[in-house]
Design a protein around this motif. Structure first.
Motif, PDB file in Angstrom:
ATOM      1  N   MET A 188       6.727  70.756  34.182  1.00  0.00           N
ATOM      2  CA  MET A 188       8.036  71.691  34.612  1.00  0.00           C
ATOM      3  C   MET A 188       9.386  71.236  34.646  1.00  0.00           C
ATOM      4  SD  MET A 188       6.282  73.616  37.965  1.00  0.00           S
ATOM      5  CE  MET A 188       4.743  74.754  37.646  1.00  0.00           C
ATOM      6  N   ASN A 189      10.242  71.905  34.738  1.00  0.00           N
ATOM      7  CA  ASN A 189      11.930  71.595  34.602  1.00  0.00           C
ATOM      8  C   ASN A 189      12.201  70.737  33.443  1.00  0.00           C
ATOM      9  OD1 ASN A 189      12.367  73.139  37.054  1.00  0.00           O
ATOM     10  ND2 ASN A 189      12.397  71.338  38.228  1.00  0.00           N
ATOM     11  N   ARG A 190      11.479  71.245  32.372  1.00  0.00           N
ATOM     12  CA  ARG A 190      11.884  70.669  30.963  1.00  0.00           C
ATOM     13  C   ARG A 190      12.516  71.428  29.851  1.00  0.00           C
ATOM     14  NH1 ARG A 190       8.707  65.812  30.800  1.00  0.00           N
ATOM     15  NH2 ARG A 190       8.887  65.529  28.449  1.00  0.00           N
ATOM     16  N   ASP A 191      13.129  72.529  30.232  1.00  0.00           N
ATOM     17  CA  ASP A 191      13.573  73.469  29.279  1.00  0.00           C
ATOM     18  C   ASP A 191      12.568  73.684  28.030  1.00  0.00           C
ATOM     19  OD1 ASP A 191      16.258  73.666  30.588  1.00  0.00           O
ATOM     20  OD2 ASP A 191      16.706  71.465  29.522  1.00  0.00           O
ATOM     21  N   GLY A 192      11.259  73.873  28.551  1.00  0.00           N
ATOM     22  CA  GLY A 192      10.294  74.279  27.416  1.00  0.00           C
ATOM     23  C   GLY A 192       9.824  73.218  26.749  1.00  0.00           C
ATOM     24  N   GLU A 193      10.147  71.993  26.948  1.00  0.00           N
ATOM     25  CA  GLU A 193       9.746  70.907  26.055  1.00  0.00           C
ATOM     26  C   GLU A 193       8.574  70.066  26.987  1.00  0.00           C
ATOM     27  OE1 GLU A 193      10.678  69.737  22.912  1.00  0.00           O
ATOM     28  OE2 GLU A 193      12.009  71.511  22.953  1.00  0.00           O
ATOM     29  N   LEU A 194       7.312  70.365  26.385  1.00  0.00           N
ATOM     30  CA  LEU A 194       6.241  69.517  26.993  1.00  0.00           C
ATOM     31  C   LEU A 194       6.206  68.070  26.959  1.00  0.00           C
ATOM     32  CD1 LEU A 194       3.627  72.338  25.762  1.00  0.00           C
ATOM     33  CD2 LEU A 194       5.028  72.283  27.777  1.00  0.00           C
ATOM     34  N   PRO A 195       5.526  67.732  27.755  1.00  0.00           N
ATOM     35  CA  PRO A 195       5.396  65.959  27.900  1.00  0.00           C
ATOM     36  C   PRO A 195       4.677  65.443  26.766  1.00  0.00           C
ATOM     37  CG  PRO A 195       4.230  66.747  29.754  1.00  0.00           C
ATOM     38  CD  PRO A 195       4.953  67.944  28.940  1.00  0.00           C
ATOM     39  N   GLY A 196       5.072  64.469  26.010  1.00  0.00           N
ATOM     40  CA  GLY A 196       3.975  64.014  24.993  1.00  0.00           C
ATOM     41  C   GLY A 196       2.777  63.067  25.585  1.00  0.00           C
ATOM     42  N   GLU A 197       1.908  62.802  24.832  1.00  0.00           N
ATOM     43  CA  GLU A 197       0.530  61.977  24.982  1.00  0.00           C
ATOM     44  C   GLU A 197       1.205  60.734  25.877  1.00  0.00           C
ATOM     45  OE1 GLU A 197      -2.999  59.637  23.071  1.00  0.00           O
ATOM     46  OE2 GLU A 197      -2.409  61.384  22.273  1.00  0.00           O
ATOM     47  N   ASP A 198       2.131  59.962  25.285  1.00  0.00           N
ATOM     48  CA  ASP A 198       2.201  58.877  25.818  1.00  0.00           C
ATOM     49  C   ASP A 198       2.973  58.899  26.941  1.00  0.00           C
ATOM     50  OD1 ASP A 198       1.219  57.287  23.685  1.00  0.00           O
ATOM     51  OD2 ASP A 198       3.053  57.192  22.576  1.00  0.00           O
ATOM     52  N   GLU A 199       3.923  59.879  27.204  1.00  0.00           N
ATOM     53  CA  GLU A 199       4.644  60.104  28.738  1.00  0.00           C
ATOM     54  C   GLU A 199       3.469  60.382  29.734  1.00  0.00           C
ATOM     55  OE1 GLU A 199       7.858  62.971  30.544  1.00  0.00           O
ATOM     56  OE2 GLU A 199       7.673  62.975  28.563  1.00  0.00           O
ATOM     57  N   GLN A 200       2.651  61.138  29.460  1.00  0.00           N
ATOM     58  CA  GLN A 200       1.501  61.610  30.190  1.00  0.00           C
ATOM     59  C   GLN A 200       0.651  60.503  30.561  1.00  0.00           C
ATOM     60  OE1 GLN A 200      -0.625  65.492  29.925  1.00  0.00           O
ATOM     61  NE2 GLN A 200       0.484  65.961  28.043  1.00  0.00           N
ATOM     62  N   PHE A 201       0.227  59.769  29.519  1.00  0.00           N
ATOM     63  CA  PHE A 201      -0.260  58.540  29.917  1.00  0.00           C
ATOM     64  C   PHE A 201       0.160  57.554  30.850  1.00  0.00           C
ATOM     65  CE2 PHE A 201      -0.781  54.205  28.340  1.00  0.00           C
ATOM     66  CZ  PHE A 201      -1.958  53.655  28.967  1.00  0.00           C
ATOM     67  N   ALA A 202       1.301  57.407  30.686  1.00  0.00           N
ATOM     68  CA  ALA A 202       2.223  56.383  31.331  1.00  0.00           C
ATOM     69  C   ALA A 202       2.102  57.132  33.067  1.00  0.00           C
ATOM     70  CB  ALA A 202       3.613  56.343  31.182  1.00  0.00           C
ATOM     71  N   ALA A 203       2.443  58.295  33.028  1.00  0.00           N
ATOM     72  CA  ALA A 203       2.470  58.843  34.429  1.00  0.00           C
ATOM     73  C   ALA A 203       0.844  58.780  35.280  1.00  0.00           C
ATOM     74  CB  ALA A 203       2.497  60.422  34.306  1.00  0.00           C
ATOM     75  N   TYR A 204      -0.110  59.100  34.380  1.00  0.00           N
ATOM     76  CA  TYR A 204      -1.533  59.015  34.828  1.00  0.00           C
ATOM     77  C   TYR A 204      -2.060  57.543  35.224  1.00  0.00           C
ATOM     78  CZ  TYR A 204      -1.528  63.512  32.511  1.00  0.00           C
ATOM     79  OH  TYR A 204      -1.438  64.969  32.561  1.00  0.00           O
ATOM     80  N   ARG A 205      -1.438  56.534  34.279  1.00  0.00           N
ATOM     81  CA  ARG A 205      -1.911  55.376  34.677  1.00  0.00           C
ATOM     82  C   ARG A 205      -0.989  54.621  35.931  1.00  0.00           C
ATOM     83  NH1 ARG A 205      -0.264  50.181  30.500  1.00  0.00           N
ATOM     84  NH2 ARG A 205      -0.822  48.451  32.049  1.00  0.00           N
ATOM     85  N   ALA A 206      -0.070  55.350  36.075  1.00  0.00           N
ATOM     86  CA  ALA A 206       1.062  54.756  37.188  1.00  0.00           C
ATOM     87  C   ALA A 206       0.223  55.025  38.499  1.00  0.00           C
ATOM     88  CB  ALA A 206       2.272  55.237  37.215  1.00  0.00           C
ATOM     89  N   ALA A 207      -0.328  56.452  38.558  1.00  0.00           N
ATOM     90  CA  ALA A 207      -0.665  57.036  39.672  1.00  0.00           C
ATOM     91  C   ALA A 207      -2.354  56.043  39.845  1.00  0.00           C
ATOM     92  CB  ALA A 207      -1.297  58.377  39.501  1.00  0.00           C
ATOM     93  N   VAL A 208      -3.003  56.023  38.828  1.00  0.00           N
ATOM     94  CA  VAL A 208      -4.236  55.398  38.820  1.00  0.00           C
ATOM     95  C   VAL A 208      -3.958  53.947  39.359  1.00  0.00           C
ATOM     96  CG1 VAL A 208      -6.159  54.500  37.470  1.00  0.00           C
ATOM     97  CG2 VAL A 208      -5.244  56.506  37.151  1.00  0.00           C
ATOM     98  N   GLU A 209      -3.109  53.168  38.806  1.00  0.00           N
ATOM     99  CA  GLU A 209      -2.787  51.739  39.235  1.00  0.00           C
ATOM    100  C   GLU A 209      -2.430  51.801  40.601  1.00  0.00           C
ATOM    101  OE1 GLU A 209      -1.719  49.307  35.121  1.00  0.00           O
ATOM    102  OE2 GLU A 209      -0.133  50.394  36.023  1.00  0.00           O
ATOM    103  N   ALA A 210      -1.683  52.554  41.029  1.00  0.00           N
ATOM    104  CA  ALA A 210      -1.258  52.693  42.506  1.00  0.00           C
ATOM    105  C   ALA A 210      -2.267  52.766  43.525  1.00  0.00           C
ATOM    106  CB  ALA A 210      -0.174  53.758  42.649  1.00  0.00           C
ATOM    107  N   MET A 211      -3.280  53.482  43.206  1.00  0.00           N
ATOM    108  CA  MET A 211      -4.351  53.782  43.811  1.00  0.00           C
ATOM    109  C   MET A 211      -5.275  52.479  44.347  1.00  0.00           C
ATOM    110  SD  MET A 211      -3.658  56.689  45.544  1.00  0.00           S
ATOM    111  CE  MET A 211      -5.024  56.727  46.547  1.00  0.00           C
ATOM    112  N   ARG A 212      -5.216  51.528  43.465  1.00  0.00           N
ATOM    113  CA  ARG A 212      -5.859  50.295  43.583  1.00  0.00           C
ATOM    114  C   ARG A 212      -7.298  50.488  43.820  1.00  0.00           C
ATOM    115  NH1 ARG A 212      -2.212  48.928  48.929  1.00  0.00           N
ATOM    116  NH2 ARG A 212      -0.047  49.358  48.039  1.00  0.00           N
ATOM    117  N   GLY A 213      -7.882  50.890  42.765  1.00  0.00           N
ATOM    118  CA  GLY A 213      -9.357  51.071  42.133  1.00  0.00           C
ATOM    119  C   GLY A 213     -10.142  52.183  42.921  1.00  0.00           C
TER     120      GLY A 213
END
Length: 594
Positions: A315-340
């Motif tokens: 959302m809030n991206r003027d119609g430009e969808l996030p790419g695979e690498d951008e999504q991967f970085a976001a998901y990885r950040a959440a996964v690592e933050a949850m410490r297993g």
């Protein structure tokens, strides 16, 4: 004069502060705070735009032909007079100085003040000059937009600053889109009021996630409340008190202090395991919208993420969808933050009250759909955009190499959808293997949101590892109620016998099949339903982190086995809520948390 406005309470607590109106306008306006070192520059922006519009008016006057009606020239003179009136630009700059509003916001705020003054004038001619004032301000706003070299963002969009002045600020608007609400996280606003919305609209959900008092569905608040009015938001009763008396202020300030003490007491439960009195261990997971929210989940004592709403990355991206690498970085950040600890990522759930700026390459427009809640949304949209769907799946699977990840699919209603999902997963795994990307085992789950899915759950359970019950939509679809529509909000009933039957049946079927089941809707975070869900056999709850302490307290005081014995009389009652309250109150365990 003091008066009250009534609406729907959606986020508990009391907030006291000054009203900040985000008024609707024919010209979209950006609202944000500027830093102390930017105040002078912002004032200069306002005056430059004013001078540009003045030059436009002067040029128009010079270009008038001799046969032009005198009224038109007189109208231009009126506009010039308004343009140079100290009550407009001079007063607007005071908003910039005192509140650190940006120039556009300051002009909008002052327009609201002056427009109300015009409305109260007895002379019809003077009262009608409000339209001239609006036209002048819109020209200045357009000049400011041209100077920025861009089209201003949505009127509810706010770029956050730490500065807010001395008084707490409370946001008042006709409506606030969920995507815009996301920008209010960690903001200067201590509460909000909207004219429209329902108890479980996504705007309300985000308000609860911010843990600030909120009242929606007031219908007239943005019209009745004036800029800078002192107001009280009673998020428990759904009441807004405007210009309260000193006695009323003192009463609500006392309630504020009591609420803060209660929160501090509940915070001490953070490291206490959620175990019932009869030894049942309960999972209390967190619902999050962005990777940064994972830290809040940890701090609240969550044992995992039960719902990562991935659509907020879109959302809030003027119609430009996030790419695979951008999504991967976001998901990885959440996964690592949850410490297993496990992280359940829901594939993009857009549509209905969560449209994207541009829904897809085919430029889907939900405003042209008669009933978007039942249209091309959630998994239906993902399957209609296979390239986008596989891109998100690849990002999720890549993140699984860094922790425990579970994949959750929203709005499933057909077996052929599950088969398509399994095929997409298989193709994605092959693509990752070919590209040399590491990934781990990812459990697949579906959301039970549609009554059809609840009824056919035994068939779905043959193909998935777990289920998550989204009570918000399940109630909406079962009762045929638009949960964002305040006109029918009184009919939205989580205690409806049909809703309880579907809930109890889904929990029982999943447990009998040996599959994990959780509730991630608003019922999971409401302590009023904790005993009921425990009685149904639920052992995994997912809610906003701010709701975990109060739900944990109920869990620690509960005897799950004893609660289950009351289910037959509750489910057979014509008034399940009343029966449950009587049964649970009458049969509280002797040993409870003090």
């Amino acid at each position: 004069m003091s008066f009250q406005v009534f609406g729907i309470p959606v986020s508990r607590g009391v907030a006291i502060g000054r009203a900040v109106l985000v008024a609707s306008s024919r010209v979209d306006v950006a609202h944000y705070f500027v830093g102390p070192d930017q105040v002078e520059a912002e004032i200069e922006r306002a005056f430059r735009a004013r001078d540009e519009v003045a030059r436009e008016f002067e040029t128009l006057k010079q270009d008038l032909r001799g046969d032009t009606p005198q009224e038109l020239a007189a109208l231009l003179d009126v506009h010039l007079m308004l343009l140079h009136d100290e009550a407009l630009i001079g007063a607007a700059t005071q908003w910039i100085i005192d509140r650190h509003y940006n120039a556009e916001w300051a002009l909008s705020a002052q327009l609201e003040v002056l427009a109300r003054q015009f409305d109260e004038m007895e002379d019809d001619y003077l009262r009608e000059r409000k339209a001239d004032l609006e036209q002048v301000v819109e020209r200045i706003l357009s000049a400011l937009a041209r100077e920025q070299g861009l089209v201003p963002v949505d009127a509810a969009s706010v770029v956050q600053r730490d500065f807010a002045g001395e008084d707490p600020l409370l946001l008042v608007a006709a409506d606030i889109a969920p995507a815009d609400m996301m920008q209010f996280k960690r903001s200067v606003f201590h509460g909000f009021i909207t004219d429209i919305g329902g108890k479980t609209s996504h705007t309300a959900i985000v308000a609860r996630s911010m843990d600030i008092p909120a009242v929606v569905g007031t219908r007239e608040a943005s019209r009745l409340i004036r800029q800078d009015d002192w107001i009280i938001i009673d998020g428990d009763a759904g009441t807004v008190i405007v210009n309260p008396s000193p006695i009323m202020l003192e009463e609500y300030r006392f309630r504020q202090r009591q609420s803060e003490l209660e929160r501090a007491r509940l915070a001490r439960l953070r490291h206490t395991p959620a175990v019932t009195l009869d030894g049942e261990r309960i999972e209390l997971h967190a619902n999050i919208e962005l990777p940064l929210d994972a830290q809040g989940a940890i701090e609240a004592g969550a044992t995992g993420v039960g719902l990562f709403r991935s659509e907020f990355l879109f959302m809030n991206r003027d119609g430009e969808l996030p790419g695979e690498d951008e999504q991967f970085a976001a998901y990885r950040a959440a996964v690592e933050a949850m410490r297993g600890m496990p992280v359940t990522i829901r594939t993009v759930d857009v549509g209905a009250d969560k449209p994207l700026d541009r829904m897809s390459a085919s430029e889907l427009r939900h405003e042209h759909v008669l009933n978007p809640a039942m249209g091309l949304r959630a998994i239906r949209w993902s399957l209609a955009e296979p390239s986008m769907f596989r891109q998100q799946l690849r990002a999720i699977y890549r993140a699984s190499a860094f922790g425990k990840v579970r994949l959750l699919i929203p709005m499933v209603a057909h077996l052929h959808e599950v088969r398509q999902i399994l095929e997409a997963v298989k193709k994605v795994q092959q693509q990752l293997n070919d590209a040399g990307h590491a990934y781990s085992h990812v459990e697949l789950g579906v959301m039970i949101e549609i009554p059809a899915a609840a009824v056919m759950l035994p068939l779905l359970l043959r193909h998935v590892d777990f289920v998550s019950i989204g009570t918000n939509d399940l109630i909406q679809y079962t009762l045929a109620i638009d949960r964002a529509d305040e006109a029918v909000a009184h009919l939205y009933d989580p205690w409806h016998p049909a809703v309880l039957q579907l809930l109890a049946s889904s929990i029982g079927l999943a447990r009998a099949a040996g599959k994990s089941v959780s509730v991630c809707g608003e019922m999971a975070g409401d302590p009023a339903f904790t005993d009921l869900l425990l009685a149904m056999g639920l052992r995994s709850f997912s809610m906003h982190p701010s709701q975990i302490p109060s739900v944990k307290q109920r869990v620690l005081r509960a005897d799950a086995g004893r609660l289950a014995t009351f289910m037959p009389e509750i489910m057979g009652s014509e008034d399940p809520r009343h029966e449950a309250e009587l049964a649970f109150a009458r049969n509280k365990p002797a040993r409870a948390l003090q």
